[in-house]
Design a protein around this motif. Structure first.
Motif, short mmCIF file in Angstrom:
data_model
loop_
_atom_site.label_atom_id
_atom_site.label_comp_id
_atom_site.label_asym_id
_atom_site.label_seq_id
_atom_site.Cartn_x
_atom_site.Cartn_y
_atom_site.Cartn_z
N ALA A 74 0.85 -1.19 0.00
CA ALA A 74 0.00 0.00 0.00
C ALA A 74 0.89 1.24 0.00
CB ALA A 74 -0.90 -0.01 1.23
N ASN A 75 0.73 2.07 -1.02
CA ASN A 75 1.53 3.30 -1.10
C ASN A 75 0.78 4.44 -0.43
OD1 ASN A 75 3.58 2.04 -2.66
ND2 ASN A 75 2.20 2.16 -4.42
N ILE A 76 1.21 4.74 0.79
CA ILE A 76 0.47 5.72 1.59
C ILE A 76 0.73 7.13 1.09
CG2 ILE A 76 0.21 6.69 3.90
CD1 ILE A 76 1.11 3.95 4.97
N GLN A 77 -0.34 7.90 0.97
CA GLN A 77 -0.18 9.31 0.67
C GLN A 77 -1.12 10.10 1.58
OE1 GLN A 77 -1.12 10.36 -3.37
NE2 GLN A 77 -0.16 12.37 -3.15
N TYR A 78 -0.56 11.08 2.29
CA TYR A 78 -1.39 11.91 3.16
C TYR A 78 -1.75 13.19 2.43
CZ TYR A 78 0.13 8.73 6.79
OH TYR A 78 0.36 7.61 7.53
N LEU A 79 -3.02 13.54 2.45
CA LEU A 79 -3.47 14.74 1.74
C LEU A 79 -3.92 15.80 2.72
CD1 LEU A 79 -5.63 12.94 -0.97
CD2 LEU A 79 -3.27 13.70 -1.18
N GLU A 80 -3.63 17.03 2.38
CA GLU A 80 -4.09 18.18 3.15
C GLU A 80 -5.61 18.26 2.96
OE1 GLU A 80 -5.07 22.40 3.77
OE2 GLU A 80 -5.21 21.28 1.92
N ALA A 81 -6.32 18.80 3.97
CA ALA A 81 -7.79 18.76 3.97
C ALA A 81 -8.41 19.32 2.69
CB ALA A 81 -8.33 19.49 5.19
N GLY A 82 -7.91 20.46 2.22
CA GLY A 82 -8.47 21.08 1.02
C GLY A 82 -8.25 20.22 -0.21
N VAL A 83 -7.06 19.63 -0.28
CA VAL A 83 -6.74 18.78 -1.43
C VAL A 83 -7.60 17.51 -1.39
CG1 VAL A 83 -4.90 17.50 -2.57
CG2 VAL A 83 -4.39 19.68 -1.47
N TRP A 84 -7.78 16.99 -0.20
CA TRP A 84 -8.65 15.82 -0.02
C TRP A 84 -10.04 16.14 -0.56
CZ3 TRP A 84 -8.47 10.83 1.98
CH2 TRP A 84 -9.71 10.24 2.29
N GLY A 85 -10.55 17.31 -0.22
CA GLY A 85 -11.87 17.72 -0.68
C GLY A 85 -11.93 17.81 -2.20
N GLN A 86 -10.86 18.40 -2.76
CA GLN A 86 -10.80 18.58 -4.21
C GLN A 86 -10.82 17.22 -4.92
OE1 GLN A 86 -7.25 20.79 -5.02
NE2 GLN A 86 -8.27 22.18 -6.42
N ILE A 87 -9.99 16.29 -4.42
CA ILE A 87 -9.92 14.96 -5.02
C ILE A 87 -11.25 14.23 -4.88
CG2 ILE A 87 -8.91 12.68 -4.61
CD1 ILE A 87 -6.23 13.95 -4.43
N SER A 88 -11.87 14.38 -3.71
CA SER A 88 -13.14 13.71 -3.47
C SER A 88 -14.20 14.19 -4.45
CB SER A 88 -13.61 13.96 -2.04
OG SER A 88 -12.63 13.53 -1.14
N GLU A 89 -14.21 15.51 -4.69
CA GLU A 89 -15.21 16.06 -5.60
C GLU A 89 -15.07 15.49 -6.99
OE1 GLU A 89 -16.16 20.26 -5.95
OE2 GLU A 89 -15.42 20.43 -3.89
N GLN A 90 -13.82 15.20 -7.37
CA GLN A 90 -13.61 14.63 -8.70
C GLN A 90 -13.72 13.11 -8.67
OE1 GLN A 90 -9.76 16.27 -9.07
NE2 GLN A 90 -10.54 18.36 -9.33
N LYS A 91 -14.27 12.59 -7.59
CA LYS A 91 -14.38 11.14 -7.38
C LYS A 91 -13.03 10.46 -7.58
CE LYS A 91 -18.05 8.65 -8.00
NZ LYS A 91 -18.70 8.57 -6.71
N GLY A 92 -12.00 11.09 -7.08
CA GLY A 92 -10.64 10.63 -7.38
C GLY A 92 -9.97 9.84 -6.27
N ARG A 93 -10.74 9.29 -5.33
CA ARG A 93 -10.09 8.51 -4.27
C ARG A 93 -9.78 7.12 -4.78
NH1 ARG A 93 -14.32 9.42 0.53
NH2 ARG A 93 -14.44 11.68 0.47
N GLU A 94 -8.63 6.98 -5.44
CA GLU A 94 -8.26 5.69 -6.02
C GLU A 94 -7.69 4.76 -4.97
OE1 GLU A 94 -5.91 5.93 -9.61
OE2 GLU A 94 -6.82 7.87 -10.08
N GLY A 95 -7.86 3.47 -5.19
CA GLY A 95 -7.28 2.48 -4.28
C GLY A 95 -8.02 2.41 -2.96
#
Lengths: 306, 505
Positions: free
Chosen positions: B385-406
């Motif tokens: 598992a390749n862990i990546q920690y995202l800052e809250a705003g970036v997490w929100g941005q990725i989530s909106e694009q349905k981009g939570r891969e893996g």
């Protein structure tokens, strides 16, 4: 002098414009606050609806000029979180920050000026060693660590000082020490080396030859010449004390602008971040101007050149 | 080394006598005042104008909702005394009589209607609009009866009307309209047990007991909320007697705070720690056997023991154990690396695979540590598992694009399958990375059924599918840990709301 002031004014406008562009676009790189502001279960449609309502869906350039147009009229927009004018939020917290910054600067000058002068006058003495130690420790201690250590010692163990908040002088002691540490170190080091340089110069030798008292040589001849670089650094430190108190304010729960700014950044409260950064930029430019002007009073040669 | 000994040693080193130090020690404020330290200050005093839990904690002392939550987590009467469903699209509430707002305005059906009309108006821009947006209209039946009308049956109405649904707190209509709402945002007036005294921004909010509170005058005269962001500082304030309640104590500090002048109280929260799999993209996670294998591969009990001191509650499915329709007979997948490996081999990945693993850091207690430990368990069965920690705003941005891969560690909370499974598992929902028409149908049925027994049956069927399909790795309801003045009696709540109505020294 008039030319100088006009060119400096133009320079200030340019700097503030540059800062406004930088802060406006940088804070927006990480996305807008809609998703952070709405509850986690809000649907995509609700986020879009909110975004349109707040105007976050417009092209960034359009948003920027809209912001700029209002800002030049003194309107920095409403804070999303607080639902209040952003600049007012920042200004409300300025007195607390000024008080803390002032206390820290005073503390740092009270320690660093005499220490540096004595260290330079009595090289390799115990004072000189002490000044070196203070410089090294002061510059290498992280503010965060120092703050927590002070709280552990003075609040938890000795129970002498309140660990957080604002109100009495006791609340100022620890944050002022933390903030002053770095400035004290820098100023001590710089003034000491400038003083040593001045004290080994020809005019000091001449003065000594004329039989001028050593204290007069140090305080009037050498100090005046050594003061110019130190003044520049003090000016820079004032800026750092005002805008850079973020960590100190956060640890000691001190209600200043730094804490407001860091929360605003985390919340993507754009207007508050913009107001904070622009105000700080304006203050720092102003301090630099004051420092530049004060050179003239210290050194008549610089006065003529202008 | 005990702390007393440390103090002695320190005092001795400094050459100061201990009695002299003790004399100046901070004295815990008792009897009439309680000081609460949270991470941030209030953003607004208008309950419908913020989206922030610490703000809600302050406002809940000033305002009431129609319903509230008791010690057992049950929804019970507050400003409403009883309720019924005359039809599937109507919730009828009988209101408490003789209640007045702090400024003397009468609490009645008009006040309820006005409070909701205000927050439901799109121009008002209530951040928690979505919590109440199912309410189509609020109708006054008589002075002390109101009807809440919905477009579709709305079984979770009561959870939309209690205090954790921020805009559901009732405001005095005349005062709330003053100065375009600026008055109430600065100087709040509600029906609550405490009245507003003072708000110094980022310093404190001061409240005083309301002697005329309909629920009885609270035992503590004065309440102060202070924002202290740094955990160490909050703890220092508690140990030096400066505050009486601190939130979010780290598990490793519990032992040192549980004894002497301070104590620890904990409760399992309604929040959920779980892993979510992206089954929409073409990865090994599309295969249900792989998802089951990962469920078998992680020793959640060990994680709970090691990182949370064994606190919190293990959940069998992604639903809090105190949530609606949770069945205590549900079992999580057992920890068995052998079964995991067998399933992986069966699915065609005998040597495992590589997969992204995203999370935020510092968003939830011990989140990063749990993510690291989980990745460790995964590596034992060959999954990198390749862990990546995202800052809250970036997490929100990725989530909106349905981009939570893996694999993701998203965190969630909600006490009804409709508030957890519907957004997280319904096909096409923006937080959902899973699709199953059969489950969609059940969740839809659950959403539009008012009858509680019928709903329980529906969700039992849904639970069986979720267990078998394993779109998540259910983990833990993390604990809420509070540090208290040892003399204070106060019970924390699973939803994280601070209720000081019954607190006393």
């Amino acid at each position: 002098m008039a030319n100088f002031l006009i060119s400096r004014l133009l320079y200030t406008v340019l700097v503030l414009f540059g800062v406004s562009v930088a802060v406006f676009f940088l804070i927006r790189i990480g996305g807008d606050p809609s998703a952070l502001f709405l509850p986690p279960e809000a649907s995509l449609e609700e986020i879009e609806r909110f975004r349109a309502l707040m105007g976050f869906d417009r092209p960034l350039v359009v948003q920027y000029f809209d912001f700029l147009g209002r800002a030049v009229q003194g309107d920095f927009g409403m804070s999303l979180r607080y639902n209040q004018p952003a600049m007012q939020l920042v200004l409300d917290r300025m007195p607390a920050t000024l008080q803390l910054g002032g206390a820290a600067l005073l503390l740092s000058l009270i320690i660093s000026l005499p220490l540096a002068i004595i260290a330079a006058a009595k090289r390799d003495s115990i004072f000189d060693r002490a000044s070196l130690l203070i410089s090294i420790i002061g510059q290498s201690f992280p503010a965060f660590w120092l703050a927590i250590m002070l709280i552990l010692l003075f609040s938890e163990n000795l129970r002498l000082l309140p660990p957080s908040g604002r109100g009495t002088w006791a609340h100022l002691v620890m944050p002022a020490i933390v903030l002053a540490t770095y400035s004290t170190a820098i100023i001590t080091r710089l003034l000491r080396s400038s003083m040593i340089e001045a004290l080994s110069s020809d005019y000091v030798r001449t003065a000594r030859g004329k039989g001028v008292r050593e204290s007069t040589i140090i305080l009037s001849h050498a100090l005046r010449n050594a003061a110019i670089p130190t003044l520049t650094v003090i000016g820079l430190q004032v800026g750092a004390l005002l805008g850079g108190a973020v960590i100190t304010e956060e640890v000691f729960a001190y209600p200043g602008v730094g804490r407001l700014a860091i929360q605003a950044i985390a919340n993507r409260d754009f207007t508050v971040v913009q107001a904070f950064v622009l105000l700080m930029a304006a203050l720092i430019v102003m301090i630099n101007l004051l420092v530049d002007l004060s050179y003239g009073f210290l050194d008549p040669r610089l006065r003529k050149r202008k | 080394m005990t702390s007393t000994f440390k103090r002695c040693l320190l005092a001795a080193t400094l050459g100061v006598s201990i009695p002299a130090l003790m004399a100046t020690a901070g004295i815990a404020q008792e009897g009439s005042t309680i000081i609460v330290a949270q991470g941030v200050d209030a953003y607004s005093m208008d309950p419908a104008k913020h989206s922030n839990f610490p703000t809600a904690n302050i406002l809940f002392q000033l305002y009431d909702g129609l319903v509230t939550q008791d010690e057992n987590g049950e929804i019970v009467p507050a400003l409403a005394t009883e309720w019924s469903n005359p039809d599937e699209l109507t919730w009828r509430f009988k209101l408490r009589q003789g209640v007045k707002f702090h400024n003397g305005e009468d609490f009645n059906a008009e006040a309820v209607k006005a409070s909701f009309d205000r927050a439901l108006n799109p121009d008002f821009k209530a951040p928690y609009f979505s919590r109440i947006s199912h309410i189509k209209a609020v109708e006054v039946v008589d002075e002390y009866t109101v009807d809440f009308k919905t477009e579709k049956p709305f079984p979770t109405m009561l959870l939309s009307l209690y205090e954790a649904s921020f805009p559901a707190l009732i405001v005095p209509p005349k005062y709330a309209a003053e100065n375009d709402g600026a008055s109430i945002a600065a100087k709040p007036i509600g029906t609550g047990p405490y009245k507003f005294v003072e708000w110094l921004k980022d310093e404190h909010v001061v409240l005083e007991a309301n002697p005329d509170y309909w629920g009885g005058k609270p035992a503590i005269e004065k309440v102060v909320f202070r924002p202290i962001a740094e955990t160490r500082t909050r703890i220092a304030e508690l140990t030096s007697g400066g505050v009486d309640i601190v939130v979010d104590v780290p598990p490793e500090d519990m032992a040192s705070l549980d004894g002497g002048d301070t104590k620890i109280v904990t409760v399992s929260s309604d929040s959920l720690y779980f892993l979510s799999f992206d089954t929409t993209r073409d990865t090994p996670l599309k295969d249900k056997r792989v998802r089951q294998a990962i469920n078998h591969a992680i020793d959640v009990d060990a994680i709970q023991q090691a990182l949370l001191n064994g606190m919190g509650t293990r959940t069998a499915l992604t639903l809090p154990t105190n949530g609606f329709a949770y069945d205590s007979s549900w079992q999580p997948y057992e920890y068995s690396p052998e079964k995991a490996k067998a399933l992986l081999a069966e699915a065609g990945y005998p040597d495992g695979f590589e997969i992204p693993f995203i999370s935020r850091k510092g968003r939830y207690m011990k989140d990063a540590e749990i993510v690291e430990a989980t990745a460790g368990f995964l590596s034992k069965v060959g999954i990198k598992a390749n862990i990546q920690y995202l800052e809250a705003g970036v997490w929100g941005q990725i989530s909106e694009q349905k981009g939570r891969e893996g694999i993701a560690f998203p965190g969630w909370s909600g006490r009804d399958p409709q508030l957890v499974w519907a957004p997280l598992l319904t096909t096409g929902q923006y937080q959902s990375y899973y699709s199953n028409p059969e489950l969609d149908e059940l969740l839809q049925a659950g959403a539009s059924t008012i009858d509680t027994e019928a709903r329980k049956e529906i969700y039992a069927k849904a639970a069986a599918i979720i267990k078998e399909e394993a779109p998540h790795v259910p983990m833990i309801q993390p604990p809420l840990i509070y540090g208290l003045n040892a003399n204070l009696t106060w019970t924390p709540r699973s939803d994280g709301m601070i209720d000081l109505r019954k607190a006393h020294f």
